[in-house]
Design a protein around this motif. Structure first.
Motif, short mmCIF file in Angstrom:
data_model
loop_
_atom_site.label_atom_id
_atom_site.label_comp_id
_atom_site.label_asym_id
_atom_site.label_seq_id
_atom_site.Cartn_x
_atom_site.Cartn_y
_atom_site.Cartn_z
N UNK A 211 0.89 -1.26 -0.05
CA UNK A 211 0.09 -0.17 -0.05
C UNK A 211 0.97 1.10 0.01
N UNK A 212 0.64 2.32 -0.96
CA UNK A 212 1.15 3.35 -0.90
C UNK A 212 1.14 4.25 0.36
N UNK A 213 2.22 4.81 0.77
CA UNK A 213 2.14 5.90 1.87
C UNK A 213 1.33 6.96 1.74
N UNK A 214 1.44 7.69 0.58
CA UNK A 214 0.99 8.99 0.25
C UNK A 214 -0.13 8.86 -0.65
N UNK A 215 -1.35 9.73 -0.39
CA UNK A 215 -2.35 9.67 -1.25
C UNK A 215 -2.11 10.61 -2.67
N UNK A 216 -1.24 11.65 -2.43
CA UNK A 216 -0.76 12.04 -3.50
C UNK A 216 0.73 12.11 -3.73
N UNK A 217 1.11 12.03 -5.00
CA UNK A 217 2.62 11.61 -5.29
C UNK A 217 3.57 12.92 -4.99
N UNK A 218 4.68 12.85 -4.70
CA UNK A 218 5.53 13.81 -4.41
C UNK A 218 6.45 14.40 -5.38
N UNK A 219 6.73 15.63 -5.34
CA UNK A 219 7.86 16.23 -6.22
C UNK A 219 9.01 15.51 -5.55
N UNK A 220 10.18 15.68 -6.71
CA UNK A 220 11.52 15.11 -6.15
C UNK A 220 11.91 15.70 -4.80
N UNK A 221 11.82 17.21 -4.96
CA UNK A 221 12.49 17.49 -3.68
C UNK A 221 11.83 17.12 -2.35
N UNK A 222 10.50 17.09 -2.41
CA UNK A 222 9.57 16.95 -1.35
C UNK A 222 10.06 15.35 -0.84
N UNK A 223 10.30 14.47 -1.81
CA UNK A 223 10.72 12.91 -1.65
C UNK A 223 11.82 12.83 -1.01
N UNK A 224 12.79 13.86 -1.46
CA UNK A 224 14.15 13.75 -0.63
C UNK A 224 14.02 14.30 0.70
N UNK A 225 13.19 15.30 0.95
CA UNK A 225 13.16 15.62 2.36
C UNK A 225 12.65 14.81 3.17
N UNK A 226 11.56 14.11 2.70
CA UNK A 226 10.77 12.99 3.45
C UNK A 226 11.79 11.83 3.75
N UNK A 227 12.75 11.47 2.73
CA UNK A 227 13.86 10.53 3.09
C UNK A 227 14.75 10.88 4.23
#
Length: 253
Positions: A211-227
């Motif tokens: 199951x995906x964690x996020x309802x909305x897919x993230x921009x690259x920078x937002x994904x890196x910040x989440x990491x």
């Protein structure tokens, strides 16, 4: 004995009842009948079989000798699954694979990752890489030259994902790659590499969830910040990337 115990453990984890149904549900948005999919780090073929059940032609790569033998018994009779005993990297050649007999799923080509992750991720505290195998290495570009451009690529190569993507110069529609707490810089490098190929957006799955964690897919920078901020609380998982222009549907549709 340790190696056979490790293989038995993998069979229980990856071939437990109901798992294939969940995998088909997860991958159905990315794969449709007639597509080509690459399974890099196929292990015991659970993903390759799921891709095939969705109607894809599959190229499945697994470099470990005994794993590859067992993979052949599981999936080798299906003409729609091409099995290759190879690793994937930045350039073709030969390399030394560090093998963990008790936990073969974490065998790796990534020496620096292997040396650091045990200190930073408690889940790896008891992992021992107790032997090595010399393996053949190909590249994603070479596979594309031989088989064509895949609709989906799965990368699960234990800290070697960025090296594998360094051997890709063709933007594929969608792909996944592993992230591991204690080695999250590898996932960040993958996102940056993909950004040089096309405009991708991202989502994530925790561990062996489907199951995906996020309802909305993230921009690259937002994904890196989440990491950087949230992912360290998770032991591992997979990042999914899809080309934004496809808007959640096959680009060729």
């Amino acid at each position: 004995m340790r190696e056979w115990w490790g293989l038995a453990r993998s069979l229980v984890i990856y071939w437990r009842p109901g798992r294939q149904r969940g995998l088909r549900r997860l991958y159905r948005p990315f794969i449709r009948p007639g597509d080509l999919a690459f399974d890099v780090g196929a292990h015991l073929g659970d993903r390759a079989v799921a891709f095939r059940s969705l109607g894809a032609r599959v190229v499945a790569l697994e470099p470990q000798r005994r794993l590859f033998s067992l993979l052949g018994r599981i999936a080798g009779r299906d003409a729609g699954i091409m099995l290759r005993r190879e690793a994937v990297g930045a350039a073709p050649g030969r390399a030394e694979l560090a093998v963990s007999s008790r936990t073969p799923t974490v065998s790796t080509l990534a020496r620096a990752w292997r040396e650091g992750v045990a200190d930073r991720n408690p889940g790896f505290s008891r992992v021992r890489w107790d032997r090595t195998e010399e393996v053949a290495v190909t590249t994603l570009d070479r596979l594309i030259g031989e088989f064509g451009v895949p609709r989906f690529v799965k990368l699960d190569v234990e800290g070697h994902e960025a090296e594998a993507l360094a051997g890709l110069t063709v933007p594929v529609e969608s792909l996944s790659f592993e992230f591991v707490s204690g080695g999250l810089e590898v996932a960040g490098a993958c996102i940056r590499r993909l950004g040089g190929l096309a405009d991708y957006e991202y989502n994530a799955v925790e561990g062996e969830s489907r199951t995906f964690l996020f309802e909305a897919w993230k921009e690259p920078d937002a994904m890196i910040r989440w990491l950087e901020r949230a992912a360290p609380r998770l032991s591992s998982g997979d990042i999914y990337a899809r080309r934004r222009e496809c808007a959640g549907r096959p680009c060729g549709a």
